[in-house]
Every structure is written in C-alpha cells, then in structure tokens.
Design an enzyme around this catalytic site. Structure first.
Site, PDB file in Angstrom:
ATOM      1  N   LYS A 258       0.846  -1.199   0.000  1.00 57.99           N
ATOM      2  CA  LYS A 258       0.000   0.000   0.000  1.00 57.99           C
ATOM      3  C   LYS A 258       0.877   1.242   0.000  1.00 57.99           C
ATOM      4  O   LYS A 258       0.585   2.246  -0.640  1.00 57.99           O
ATOM      5  CB  LYS A 258      -0.884   0.000   1.256  1.00 57.99           C
ATOM      6  CG  LYS A 258      -2.052  -0.964   1.153  1.00 57.99           C
ATOM      7  CD  LYS A 258      -3.374  -0.241   1.389  1.00 57.99           C
ATOM      8  CE  LYS A 258      -4.550  -1.044   0.890  1.00 57.99           C
ATOM      9  NZ  LYS A 258      -4.972  -2.114   1.792  1.00 57.99           N
ATOM     10  N   ARG A 259       1.965   1.160   0.761  1.00 59.98           N
ATOM     11  CA  ARG A 259       2.851   2.314   0.887  1.00 59.98           C
ATOM     12  C   ARG A 259       3.544   2.613  -0.452  1.00 59.98           C
ATOM     13  O   ARG A 259       3.672   3.767  -0.860  1.00 59.98           O
ATOM     14  CB  ARG A 259       3.863   1.979   1.977  1.00 59.98           C
ATOM     15  CG  ARG A 259       4.781   3.075   2.180  1.00 59.98           C
ATOM     16  CD  ARG A 259       5.144   3.337   3.607  1.00 59.98           C
ATOM     17  NE  ARG A 259       6.387   4.083   3.521  1.00 59.98           N
ATOM     18  CZ  ARG A 259       7.407   3.823   4.255  1.00 59.98           C
ATOM     19  NH1 ARG A 259       7.313   2.858   5.152  1.00 59.98           N
ATOM     20  NH2 ARG A 259       8.488   4.520   4.116  1.00 59.98           N
TER      21      ARG A 259
END
Ligand code: GLU
Length: 494
Positions: A258-259
């Site tokens: 996600k990052r």
C-alpha cells in the site's frame, strides 16, 4: 492444435478492493486467449468471502474492463448459458457438490470449533510445525455426523486429502510440479455459513462453466495440488493451468505494498486502474504496458488490442516476475497517444479543458491537436501546453518577457519591431509570418531564441508552448497584436 481450439476462459476476481494492474493483466491474457482462438471470455465474480467483501468493488471491476475494452461474452450483468455468474447466487450448487464429495468418501463434515482450531494452531506453532488440521473429524462415522448436523451442530466440510503418494500437476509455463501428499492439508471446502471456499467454488464453477484454461497469478501455485485432487475426486477433466508471474515493486524487491502505491501516486503514477485513468493514461497505453510485463515479445513493441490478438501465444507468457517500471508506462502511453487519429485525440483531451473550466471551440481544438500530439505523455499534459488557447487573455510574467542577456528596454524595442512586422501582414499565417520574422532576427543580429522567446511569452503567456508560428496562426492576427502591445507596455513599465 489444441491451443487453437476455441478456449473458454474466465476472469474470476473477488470484489475485495480496487482493481489494480495485476487483475487487469490477468483479464487481458484471458481476453487475448479467448479472442485468439475464437473462444469465449467470461466474467465471474467470486464473492463468497463475505468478510472481505467491499461495496462497489464489482462495479469498479466492470467499469475497469469496459474502459480497457476487454468486453466479456458472459457475465453477471449480461448473463449467459452457464449463469448465474456471481458465486453468492450459486450457493445450492456448491452445497450439493460438497456433499457429493462426502458421499464419494473424498470429503467429511468437521465439527471442530474455531476455539479448538485456534488452540491447535497455537500448539503447532509452538512446536514449529506448519499449522494444519489434525484430522480429528476425518474418521467420524458419517451416520453419526449426519445426526449431529440434524441436531443443529455447526460444521464445515473438509477435503479428505490423500495422505500417501505424490500429486503431480502440470502448469503450461512451468511444467510438472510434484508435491508429496503428506504435506497437504485437509482444506475446508464448505464453510459453516454454507458458502464455499475459493477451492471448492472455483473448481466447481470452472467445471460447470466448461472452462478450458485457468489463468491466474502464481500466488495460487501452492493451492494447485489441492485443486487437482478436488477435480480428480469428482472424476472431472482438468483445465490447462497457467500461472503467470506476479509483479514486483519498482525496485524489484518484493511485492507492491500500500505504501509503495502511495509513493507512486506522488509521482503521478498508480497501480489502480481508476487512478490511472484520472492521471491521463489511455487504455491502449496501459494494455500495451501490462501485456508485456509477462509476455515474451520484443521489449518495445507498440501494439493495439487487435494487434495483440493476432500475435498472442499463451505459451510465450513468462514465469519469472517483472518489476513494475512506470517509465515504460509513460513510453507506451505517449506512443499510443501519437497513434490516435486527430478527431479521436481531440475527443479524449476535451474533457480535461472542460474540467479546467474552459470553453472549448471544437474547430480550434482540431487545429491544436497536431501541434501538441508529439508532446503528450498523458492526456492531462494537454493543459500545460494548450489551455492558454482557450483563454480570453493570457497573463505573462513581466520578467519572463525579458529576453536572455537583454534589458527590459531592449526587449521592448524588439517587441515593437516584431509588432511592426506582424501588423504589416495582410493575414498572419506560418507562411506569411515566419520568413519576415526570421529576417528580423538576422537584421537585429540576435538569436532566434531571444526574439521568439519574447513573442512566445507575450502571445501564450508561458515560456513553453507548441510551435510559435502555428500557435500564432491559430490565435489570429488581431489577438496576437493585442497581446504583443500589452507586452510592450509591461516591458516599458519595468
Ligand atoms: N477469486 C480469485 C482471486 O481474486 C481468482 C483466482 C482465479 O482466477 O482462480 O484471486
């Protein structure tokens, strides 16, 4: 040859989140195989995991496929001869099939409580074993099991995995895969809520929907021996298994998190289809990019969907993972933008001008497109290059009007000379304006950059623009002179 027999392939996403480029690529390979072989492309929604279900995800998937032009022949919203195509609507089918395996002695009801399973897991972890079901209910008498069910006891149905021997499965890209059966678990097929797990749901549906090729990423490889055993327990034929690689993050180290996705967004990129569209990527560019992340054709091939269909050969998919390379997305996107016919590109960039609150004159837009086409990497690049065409007035910065190595007064003098030349023309076209302006540059003993730079900022309000004379022709003589006059006044005031 079998691979040219009409294939029936399904894209079977779970509506558990946003549609990303990994799913898009699987759908693309499905589509290409179906179209290449004159077969059928099916959309099936695997929504039996109610805990992970995300509202709106199915709509986003359908929207994404539509945007990419991957039109399916059978699916939840259009129906087809093997529906329903949403697994939550096929509950009875799975229930019936799970019990069929129980009758055949290949599966069994299991009454172990979540509590017991959690404790079991804990103990196994403590003993440094891989968590697995210990088989407590495997040998329960079936009559006894039925009585407990009739009494309302909660149960699941588990697969009775053979404990001896080896399971051999074949992946088209990877060859034979051998797995010792004693490392395989008695997986749950039917959950206590009556819905199937992926293992049962997908195998049953692939069979009933007459799927010939299962294309899914290699994350599913560890489940392949289980799936093969389930299919054999039913006595069915196996589909051709194809497990393309997964994508790795741009550094090549591990999967996209996600990052990483958030980081990409900061640079104007995304792994989510909906974002890519908003960022100005076009379906042709995205498709070409994802197609070649895992399909072994020469690196730089620019192909439309139709061209891909002509060349697609499923045996050329590569089993090794590919790092996401956004620079290549830019490359393919720009290449496909350049290939779009003028009217088509005009239609695609128009919304960006409208969303920026500009009024768009269609005739003018058609004249602008050839001037900016080569410079667009994404559709929204049309704004920095060409928004000024649709503005009544431009706002040059006074300091940008000053030519390199010259003073404001000298720049004003040059602008006045340019004004004289241009105002003397009967009409302002590239042919009429360029030769006398170049002659002026020579006469003044300056560089074209100095003279045309002043003109560019005066007329367009910016230092970077499409070709100057073409732009002036579109703007028209009257406006050009007005803007030049205004620039002269600005320079004089400096
Ligand atoms: N529903 C599974 C997923 O979304 C599909 C895998 C498959 O194509 O069989 O991962």
């Amino acid at each position: 040859m079998t691979d040219l027999m009409p294939a029936r392939v399904r894209f079977a996403p779970s509506p558990t989140g946003r549609m990303h480029l990994g799913s898009a690529r699987t759908a693309l390979y499905d589509y290409l195989l179906a179209r290449r072989t004159g077969g059928t492309f099916i959309l099936r929604i695997e929504d039996t995991d109610r805990k992970r279900y995300v509202e709106g995800a199915e709509e986003e998937l359908i929207e994404g496929l539509r945007w990419l032009g991957l039109n399916y022949d059978e699916g939840p919203d259009i129906g087809g001869p093997y529906g329903p195509y949403r697994q939550s609507e096929r509950r009875e089918i799975y229930y019936h099939h799970a019990w069929e395996l129980v009758e055949r002695g290949a599966a069994y009801p299991c009454f172990c409580t979540p509590d017991r399973l959690a404790k079991l897991r804990e103990e196994q972890m403590r003993r440094k074993e891989n968590p697995h079901y210990d088989g407590l209910c495997r040998h329960l008498d079936l009559g006894e099991a039925r009585r407990r069910i009739a009494n309302g006891e909660k149960y699941v149905i588990r697969f009775k995995m053979p404990k001896e021997g080896v399971t051999t499965a074949v992946d088209l890209l990877r060859g034979e895969i051998h797995t010792a059966n004693n490392v395989l678990d008695d997986a749950v097929l039917l959950k206590s809520d009556g819905l199937p797990t992926y293992h049962l749901g997908a195998m049953v549906d692939d069979h009933l929907m007459k799927i010939t090729h299962v294309i899914r990423t290699m994350e599913w490889l560890p489940s392949l021996p289980l799936h093969v055993n389930i299919i054999r327990a039913f006595g069915w034929d196996e589909p051709v298994w194809v497990h393309p690689s997964v994508f790795l993050k741009p550094s090549g180290k591990g999967k996209m998190s996600k990052r990483d996705a958030a980081d990409a967004m900061k640079d104007g990129y995304s792994i989510y289809l909906g974002d890519m569209r908003a960022l100005g990527f076009i379906p042709e560019g995205v498709l070409n990019w994802i197609a070649l992340m895992g399909w072994g054709v020469p690196e730089d091939d620019i192909m439309t969907l139709d061209e891909m269909i002509q060349r697609f050969d499923i045996r050329n998919l590569t089993p090794s993972p590919a790092a996401i390379n956004f620079a290549r997305l830019d490359h393919f996107n720009a290449a496909h933008i350049r290939r779009l016919p003028t009217e088509e590109l005009a239609a695609r960039i128009k919304p960006y001008f409208l969303n920026a609150g500009l009024q768009v004159d269609d005739e003018r837009l058609l004249r602008i497109v050839p001037l900016i086409r080569e410079r667009l990497v994404t559709l929204d690049d049309c704004l920095p290059f060409a928004a000024w065409f649709f503005k009544e007035n431009v706002e040059p910065k006074p300091e940008e009007l000053v030519a390199k190595n010259l003073t404001p007064a000298q720049s004003a003098e040059i602008a006045r000379k340019a004004f004289e030349v241009l105002s003397g023309l009967p009409v302002l076209t590239v042919e009429s304006a360029e030769p006398p302006m170049r002659a002026l540059v020579e006469r003044l003993g300056l560089s074209p950059g100095q003279v045309f730079g002043i003109l560019r900022v005066a007329v367009t309000g910016q230092t970077v623009s499409p070709p100057l004379f073409e732009s002036m022709e579109i703007v028209g003589k009257e406006k050009v002179l007005q803007r030049l006059q205004r620039a002269i006044e600005m320079l004089e005031r400096m």
